[in-house]
Write a protein that holds these residues in place. Structure first.
Motif: not given
Length: 636
Positions: A41-45, A525-529, A545-552
């Motif tokens: 998970v990422s970008d829980i904010h 990576n996370g970081h970028t929606p 390459m996988l981007v998993i910004d959680g978009g929380f």
């Protein structure tokens, strides 16, 4: 000699030959079990409720297991109801009363689901997953589920007695929590726990209690880490962002940090200012007085931050950020600022505390406010406990099970070569650059009372510097966003990495830089929606390459078109999971709806992965070799 001492110490743990042999047999058997499920998970904010729901449902893993077991016995609605019970057993049980027959059915279903979820683990691991209070009874129920019919009456009597004694609710809860643990073996948090949302502290507390977790620091995490490490500029960033999102209560109420010195100062010099009013969510309830106080604090924190930035830029010419001294580039008489040779009119200005002849000057009053606040940050017991945890479990990057996890990026030049950061006659880039950043972060935290040293200053560079792997942009245009109407000045050009990461050869080079060459390796990576609404694909570079910004973070969801992604990696391969926006626990309890909307297979290995193929497996193999040598040593 050292080897003899090592084996003597090891022998204390395994005193007899049979102890050594038993552990070797155990380890060899474990190595041949299927690989456990990893959850990314990422970008829980700060969005605690959405995050804890993702943890409870294992990004849909529990519902999948329910379907696998009960697809021929339960309707889709009944499966959804069972899933809700597993996610929220306490809340579900409180909603209504139940008959003995209902309890018998649910206990039987949960026992079967627990047994199925634990099928690829040792009994020792299963025992650790079961809450202690009814551990013996639950184990008896679980072992009956795999035995013959000979003990059926025994099993039924145990169930009936549990119900008669009024303990069915407690055991349903224990089974549900055990299932939640068992469906995910290890959790990776790929950065950004803090900022924007209202409850980062609850997320940290949840992670502290988690059975197995690691963290890759995000840019929003390191400014809190910097504040706790004694960085005045990072501290002002945390206050400014908290004020911007109406979350000052996190600092004051949660972490017990007294902001009264800043409020007293802010009320003395600042008035209302529309550009600095906090962003309110639908749940926010604020009086006019509270909004005005936050608006004033917001302005004070921003101006103090800009002054501190100018002083730091001057102190650190090696950061090459002279162009960010925008207070010095401002004409306070005409209210214009010169940026890249062009003049821009300023609006919403609040420069009453800025000396036009020396914009970076801090008055004695301001120094006193900063020092008092910094002391409060450093001495917050709860903040220190949370930041200690981030340092204990966190890293700038992680190589784990042949995958590379980095929150932001590996800074690249336009031609795909690694961007370098010159320091003291040496150029740092790639893996060595990220190692330098991590060493500095750790050094700064060891001495929070030391400020304005290189290590502490570098934390701020990680927040906003061009060669930062966490920021990943040319410059941060905070000043422009507050004071300039022309949106062209607000742009923050991304590092070339974010274009080049679409290319397999670029990702291959990065993976090699970090010692990975396996066909099964990925960069995560996370970081970028991911703006799926505009056709962006989170799977890039032919799946490497996988981007998993959680978009929380709810503000992002309008531009992305969904609530982000998480990732599951089990013995059969990787699945990217897309999510809808989280509504509320009540909605899930009532409608049995989930927030999983789509799964995509990312990678499916040719053969099923086993523990021996993993990072943990390699550690176990090393332990096994040591025990085999110990066995020889003992027999000598």
């Amino acid at each position: 000699m050292k080897k003899d001492k090592y084996y003597e110490l090891l022998r204390k743990q395994y005193p007899t030959t049979s102890d050594i042999v038993s552990e070797i047999i155990n380890l060899k058997a474990i190595l041949n079990l299927p690989k456990g499920t990893e959850h990314f998970v990422s970008d829980i904010h700060g969005e605690y409720h959405a995050f804890q729901h993702i943890l409870r449902n294992g990004s849909g893993n529990i519902k999948t297991k329910i379907h696998d077991i009960f697809k021929n016995d339960l309707t889709k609605q009944e499966q959804a109801e069972l899933a809700t019970l597993v996610y929220y057993p306490i809340e579900s049980l409180e909603k209504s009363t139940h008959t003995d027959e209902w309890y018998k059915v649910k206990l039987d279903q949960l026992v079967k689901l627990t047994h199925f979820s634990a099928s690829k683990y040792t009994r020792s691991k299963l025992r650790k997953a079961i809450p202690e209070r009814f551990s013996y009874i639950i184990q008896e129920l679980l072992y009956q589920s795999e035995s013959s019919k000979d003990k059926e009456d025994y099993y039924n009597q145990v169930i009936q007695t549990i119900i008669d004694l009024g303990q069915a609710d407690a055991i349903i809860c224990d089974l549900s929590f055990a299932i939640q643990k068992l469906v995910v073996d290890h959790l990776h948090v790929v950065g950004d726990i803090y900022d924007r949302g209202p409850a980062p502290d609850k997320i940290i507390e949840k992670l502290i209690k988690h059975h197995s977790v690691d963290i890759q620091w995000g840019n929003h995490d390191i400014i809190w880490m910097g504040a706790a490490a004694g960085s005045p500029i990072c501290m002002m960033n945390t206050i400014r962002i908290s004020a911007r999102y109406n979350n000052l209560n996190i600092i004051e109420d949660i972490y017990g940090i007294n902001l009264r010195p800043l409020l007293t100062y802010a009320e003395k010099y600042y008035d209302d200012n529309s550009a600095f009013r906090p962003k309110l969510s639908e749940e926010d309830e604020c009086s006019c007085e509270e909004l005005l106080e936050t608006t004033k604090i917001h302005q004070a924190a921003a101006i103090l931050q800009f002054k501190l930035e100018e002083r730091l830029v001057e102190r650190r010419p090696e950061f090459k950020m002279e162009h960010r001294k925008l207070l010095s580039a401002t004409n306070f008489d005409t209210e214009e600022v010169q940026i890249k040779g062009q003049l821009y009119p300023l609006e919403n200005t609040c420069f009453t505390t800025v000396n036009p002849d020396n914009p970076q000057e801090l008055t004695d009053e301001e120094m006193d406010v900063i020092n008092r606040l910094l002391t409060n940050f450093i001495n917050s017991e709860k903040l220190k406990r949370h930041i200690d945890f981030l340092y204990e479990k966190g890293r700038m990057y992680l190589v784990y099970n042949e995958n590379l996890l980095i929150h932001g990026c590996v800074p690249l030049n336009e031609d795909g070569s690694f961007m370098s950061f010159p320091l003291n006659g040496k150029h740092y880039y790639g893996k060595e650059l990220l190692d330098l950043f991590e060493i500095s972060l750790r050094n700064a935290y060891k001495q929070p009372e030391v400020i304005n040293d290189f290590d502490t200053d570098l934390i701020w560079y990680l927040w906003s510097g061009e060669c930062s792997s966490l920021f990943g942009k040319k410059e941060m245009t905070t000043f422009e966003r507050y004071f300039i109407a022309d949106k062209a000045t607000h742009e923050e050009p991304k590092n070339s990495y974010y274009v080049l990461r679409e290319r397999p050869e670029i990702i291959h080079n990065i993976l090699q830089e970090f010692g990975l060459s396996s066909h099964d390796s990925h960069l995560i990576n996370g970081h970028t929606p991911v703006k799926e609404v505009k056709g962006e694909n989170p799977i890039k570079a032919d799946g490497k390459m996988l981007v998993i910004d959680g978009g929380f973070s709810k503000p992002y969801q309008k531009t992305t078109g969904l609530a982000g992604y998480t990732l599951l990696y089990n013995s059969y391969g990787m699945q990217l999971v897309a999510h809808k926006s989280f509504s509320s626990i009540d909605d899930i309890l009532t409608n049995h709806d989930d927030i999983i909307s789509l799964r995509r297979v990312v990678d499916k290995p040719l053969s099923r992965k086993k523990v021996k193929d993993t990072t943990v497996g390699r550690q176990l193999q090393e332990e096994m070799r040591d025990l085999e040598q110990l066995l020889i040593y003992v027999k000598q």
